[in-house]
Enzyme design. Sequence first.
Site, PDB file in Angstrom:
ATOM      1  N   LEU A   1      35.687  49.947  28.372  1.00 42.72           N
ATOM      2  CA  LEU A   1      35.293  49.004  29.404  1.00 42.72           C
ATOM      3  C   LEU A   1      36.509  48.139  29.709  1.00 42.72           C
ATOM      4  CD1 LEU A   1      31.823  47.821  28.022  1.00 42.72           C
ATOM      5  CD2 LEU A   1      32.209  49.357  29.942  1.00 42.72           C
ATOM      6  N   ASP A   2      36.703  47.777  30.971  1.00 41.99           N
ATOM      7  CA  ASP A   2      37.822  46.915  31.323  1.00 41.99           C
ATOM      8  C   ASP A   2      37.755  45.622  30.512  1.00 41.99           C
ATOM      9  OD1 ASP A   2      38.623  48.796  33.124  1.00 41.99           O
ATOM     10  OD2 ASP A   2      37.989  47.688  34.912  1.00 41.99           O
ATOM     11  N   ARG A   3      38.922  45.044  30.293  1.00 43.22           N
ATOM     12  CA  ARG A   3      39.005  43.845  29.456  1.00 43.22           C
ATOM     13  C   ARG A   3      38.057  42.742  29.933  1.00 43.22           C
ATOM     14  NH1 ARG A   3      41.903  39.210  29.842  1.00 43.22           N
ATOM     15  NH2 ARG A   3      43.066  39.965  31.654  1.00 43.22           N
TER      16      ARG A   3
ATOM     17  N   VAL B   1      35.262  43.013  31.492  1.00 46.80           N
ATOM     18  CA  VAL B   1      33.878  43.471  31.640  1.00 46.80           C
ATOM     19  C   VAL B   1      33.151  43.394  30.300  1.00 46.80           C
ATOM     20  CG1 VAL B   1      32.430  45.470  32.201  1.00 46.80           C
ATOM     21  CG2 VAL B   1      34.485  44.988  33.552  1.00 46.80           C
TER      22      VAL B   1
ATOM     23  N   ARG C   1      35.374  48.818  40.398  1.00 48.06           N
ATOM     24  CA  ARG C   1      35.906  47.593  41.000  1.00 48.06           C
ATOM     25  C   ARG C   1      36.593  47.882  42.333  1.00 48.06           C
ATOM     26  NH1 ARG C   1      39.287  45.365  35.953  1.00 48.06           N
ATOM     27  NH2 ARG C   1      39.628  43.541  37.307  1.00 48.06           N
TER      28      ARG C   1
END
Length: 353
Positions: free
Chosen positions: A166-168, A170, A276
């Site tokens: 997961l993106d930082r 998120v 995103r």
Amino acid sequence: MSVKRKREEDMEIVWQTPANPPQRHDYIHRNGIRYVKPYYFEFISHVKDRWAGKTIVDLFTDEFKGRPRDYYESAVRSGRIQVDGQKVPVSYVVQPSQKISHFLHRHEPPVMSWDVEILCEEPDVLTVCKPASVPVHPCGQYRKNTVVGILQAEYGLAPLFPVHRLDRLVSGLLILARSASRADLFRQQIESGEVQKRYIARVLGVFPDKQQIVNANINYNAREGRSTVEVGDDQGNSTASLKGKAACTNFTRISTNGKHSIVLCEPVTGRTHQIRVHLQYTGHPIANDMLYLSEFVSIRSAEGLSADRAAAKLCSPQPISLENGISDTGNDSNEDFSIDPMCTNCPNLGPKG
């Protein structure tokens, strides 16, 4: 392992390497922020074929752009950058497979001080709730301030193999395997469509009430840390000439209040920042995504920052001194954060980010 070296002041320094696991006492919690005590670290790499034939300074200047050339020249002369464990001149030409070491005093950016909550622990798999602001695994400026590092330091859970990322910025469910073989099995199931990912996003504006399918190539710029959408032009040129990777996401509106919308996001492919950037492409970017709200992104090149770091700078906590800091529990930490005269970040011990 750790490496002991002598400094000019005859002070013994223990350099940490990637083999040193994070410890609970490495962290300081203050005002809802998790800080990592600055530490000495040895980055280790081996010369890739495309690096061979370059001088040691050219290699670092070309490949690791976070620092200026004069820093690398100084680091080579002082022995903070070594080849095969030996000091070399700035004109030294590297050869394939040689070991390169970079010794430095490391200041990790802070993250929010939320717990990494364990939701389910089984013999071969771990499911946790990843808090926003915390990277999944060591990368870039982060090593200890990661989900993997925190779980190892606070729960003794190691080794862990992230099945997905997961993106930082998120938050959400994160599955980590307890073995490499189990992780590979999970990845195969994801690639074959047996396991599906679903995300919920709050976006700007009134999202269309009918399902939206976005088929648009994504081109990721590693230097800027940002993705862009690529589509065929109006002259009928096909997507075959585009550089980006094929990407597809299904979006379904759940609700709207006229100002924002809650949207279900189902990625068919898995590209960097796919959801995103696809939401940005529809004209409905994620409401608090500073990276893809275009009016905020333009500062990145002007300040010499990657897009993600530039966006984070806008909403970062104020740096604080960690000397004699107070933890969230109200107890004095009384930790020794001595200034390192060789460090490019000291004496500003409170890292920014």
